[in-house]
Design a protein around this motif. Structure first.
Motif, PDB file in Angstrom:
ATOM      1  N   SER A   1     -13.162  16.195  16.457  1.00  0.00           N
ATOM      2  CA  SER A   1     -11.671  16.675  16.819  1.00  0.00           C
ATOM      3  C   SER A   1     -11.786  18.181  16.526  1.00  0.00           C
ATOM      4  O   SER A   1     -10.886  18.861  17.081  1.00  0.00           O
ATOM      5  CB  SER A   1     -11.077  15.711  16.741  1.00  0.00           C
ATOM      6  OG  SER A   1     -10.681  15.204  15.332  1.00  0.00           O
ATOM      7  N   LEU A   2     -11.527  18.543  14.966  1.00  0.00           N
ATOM      8  CA  LEU A   2     -11.067  19.800  14.514  1.00  0.00           C
ATOM      9  C   LEU A   2     -11.650  20.341  14.718  1.00  0.00           C
ATOM     10  O   LEU A   2     -11.390  21.864  14.987  1.00  0.00           O
ATOM     11  CB  LEU A   2     -11.598  19.502  12.701  1.00  0.00           C
ATOM     12  CG  LEU A   2     -10.827  17.808  11.996  1.00  0.00           C
ATOM     13  CD1 LEU A   2     -11.458  17.906  10.467  1.00  0.00           C
ATOM     14  CD2 LEU A   2      -9.200  17.433  11.700  1.00  0.00           C
TER      15      LEU A   2
ATOM     16  N   PRO B   1     -16.651  18.711   8.563  1.00  0.00           N
ATOM     17  CA  PRO B   1     -14.851  18.428   8.076  1.00  0.00           C
ATOM     18  C   PRO B   1     -14.553  17.327   8.526  1.00  0.00           C
ATOM     19  O   PRO B   1     -13.783  16.407   7.416  1.00  0.00           O
ATOM     20  CB  PRO B   1     -14.129  19.640   8.531  1.00  0.00           C
ATOM     21  CG  PRO B   1     -15.266  20.872   8.667  1.00  0.00           C
ATOM     22  CD  PRO B   1     -16.651  20.086   8.820  1.00  0.00           C
ATOM     23  N   GLY B   2     -14.787  16.653  10.341  1.00  0.00           N
ATOM     24  CA  GLY B   2     -14.335  15.628   9.843  1.00  0.00           C
ATOM     25  C   GLY B   2     -14.864  14.428   8.625  1.00  0.00           C
ATOM     26  O   GLY B   2     -14.690  13.548   9.189  1.00  0.00           O
TER      27      GLY B   2
ATOM     28  N   ASP C   1      -7.913  26.736  20.596  1.00  0.00           N
ATOM     29  CA  ASP C   1      -6.450  27.107  20.037  1.00  0.00           C
ATOM     30  C   ASP C   1      -6.764  28.287  20.372  1.00  0.00           C
ATOM     31  O   ASP C   1      -5.597  29.341  20.816  1.00  0.00           O
ATOM     32  CB  ASP C   1      -6.247  26.423  18.253  1.00  0.00           C
ATOM     33  CG  ASP C   1      -5.712  25.393  18.131  1.00  0.00           C
ATOM     34  OD1 ASP C   1      -5.292  24.388  19.265  1.00  0.00           O
ATOM     35  OD2 ASP C   1      -5.512  24.521  17.007  1.00  0.00           O
ATOM     36  N   GLU C   2      -7.999  28.379  19.935  1.00  0.00           N
ATOM     37  CA  GLU C   2      -8.616  30.100  19.925  1.00  0.00           C
ATOM     38  C   GLU C   2      -8.357  30.462  21.319  1.00  0.00           C
ATOM     39  O   GLU C   2      -9.227  31.292  21.434  1.00  0.00           O
ATOM     40  CB  GLU C   2      -9.766  30.581  19.312  1.00  0.00           C
ATOM     41  CG  GLU C   2     -11.375  30.115  19.664  1.00  0.00           C
ATOM     42  CD  GLU C   2     -12.362  30.167  19.116  1.00  0.00           C
ATOM     43  OE1 GLU C   2     -13.157  30.982  19.747  1.00  0.00           O
ATOM     44  OE2 GLU C   2     -12.719  29.897  17.677  1.00  0.00           O
TER      45      GLU C   2
ATOM     46  N   ASP D   1     -19.013  24.475   7.747  1.00  0.00           N
ATOM     47  CA  ASP D   1     -17.397  24.479   7.480  1.00  0.00           C
ATOM     48  C   ASP D   1     -17.515  25.608   8.163  1.00  0.00           C
ATOM     49  O   ASP D   1     -16.992  26.364   7.902  1.00  0.00           O
ATOM     50  CB  ASP D   1     -16.630  24.507   6.163  1.00  0.00           C
ATOM     51  CG  ASP D   1     -15.019  24.321   6.932  1.00  0.00           C
ATOM     52  OD1 ASP D   1     -14.733  24.553   7.848  1.00  0.00           O
ATOM     53  OD2 ASP D   1     -14.142  24.463   5.571  1.00  0.00           O
ATOM     54  N   GLY D   2     -17.273  25.491   9.669  1.00  0.00           N
ATOM     55  CA  GLY D   2     -16.542  26.457  10.498  1.00  0.00           C
ATOM     56  C   GLY D   2     -15.544  26.949  10.908  1.00  0.00           C
ATOM     57  O   GLY D   2     -14.841  27.445  11.821  1.00  0.00           O
ATOM     58  N   ILE D   3     -14.719  25.916  10.378  1.00  0.00           N
ATOM     59  CA  ILE D   3     -12.947  26.106  10.548  1.00  0.00           C
ATOM     60  C   ILE D   3     -11.657  26.243   8.991  1.00  0.00           C
ATOM     61  O   ILE D   3     -11.063  26.204   9.531  1.00  0.00           O
ATOM     62  CB  ILE D   3     -12.070  24.466  11.204  1.00  0.00           C
ATOM     63  CG1 ILE D   3     -12.681  23.497  10.909  1.00  0.00           C
ATOM     64  CG2 ILE D   3     -12.884  24.834  12.608  1.00  0.00           C
ATOM     65  CD1 ILE D   3     -12.593  21.725  11.176  1.00  0.00           C
TER      66      ILE D   3
END
Length: 216
Positions: A18-19, A134-135, A26-27, A167-169
């Motif tokens: 979901s992240l 990250p999730g 958002d982008e 981590d891509g965010i």
């Protein structure tokens, strides 16, 4: 990268991703108003995974004729009671207009095997690595539901290269700054160090585009 509209496509995903999906929305890359998430960590509860996944797909099809499922194939659905039943069977049973991203698990959605091998070489001396997204950090209590320290000790320490979060965010920098004690507790529980590998979401985008084109 090829430009594709997702306006007429629904997304059904494991909540672990979901992240990344919310970041893409958002982008402006993922321009759909229909995204449904199953509970993170259901790879440990196959009956619940199948029930939730089918329910979410049916719900998504009430709004869109095309659905992309964001779940891995080989590792996310391992049915010990019916070994011949695969994730592909579930997808096929949902009828036309439903496709799944071509990846084995969520880590593979972010970085393919060759990229992970290179990162392991650079960050862990080519030692055995426990890969995460990250999730897996944010939803630890769900992803590792039922795991006590004993189970952790059986699984994590053999990964001598530690844990690497793809981590891509930019999640990990904020997490370690805002929650340093939680970060240290997580590492202590695993019994191995954890570090972030900053990556892009280009592979994830390409997998989504691939499926959007396949459903066109």
């Amino acid at each position: 990268m090829e430009t594709v509209s997702f306006e007429d496509i629904a997304i059904v995903s494991c909540g672990t991703m979901s992240l990344e999906l919310n970041a893409l929305r958002d982008e402006g890359f993922l321009n759909t108003d229909t995204i449904y998430f199953t509970t993170p960590g259901l790879h440990q509860d196959i009956p619940a995974l199948e029930t939730q996944l089918v329910e979410k797909i049916h719900k998504a099809k009430e709004h869109k004729d095309k659905v992309i499922v964001v779940y891995g194939g080989k590792f996310c659905y391992v049915n010990v009671d019916n070994p011949l039943r695969k994730m592909s069977n579930i997808i096929e049973e949902q009828g036309p207009g439903v496709g799944r991203v071509n990846a084995t698990h969520c880590m593979d959605m972010i970085a393919d095997e060759a990229t992970r091998k290179q990162l392991a070489l650079e960050l862990a001396g080519d030692e055995n690595v426990w890969w995460m997204t990250p999730g897996w950090v944010k939803f630890k209590d769900l992803v590792f539901k039922g795991w006590d320290k004993g189970i952790a000790n059986e699984n994590f320490p053999k990964h001598t290269g530690g844990a690497i979060v793809l981590d891509g965010i930019g999640f990990m920098d904020k997490y370690m700054t805002d929650n340093p004690e939680a970060f240290l507790d997580y590492c202590d529980w695993m019994g191995i160090p954890m570090q972030a590998a900053p990556v892009t979401l280009d592979r994830f985008k390409s997998l989504l585009v691939e499926q959007a084109n396949a459903l066109a």
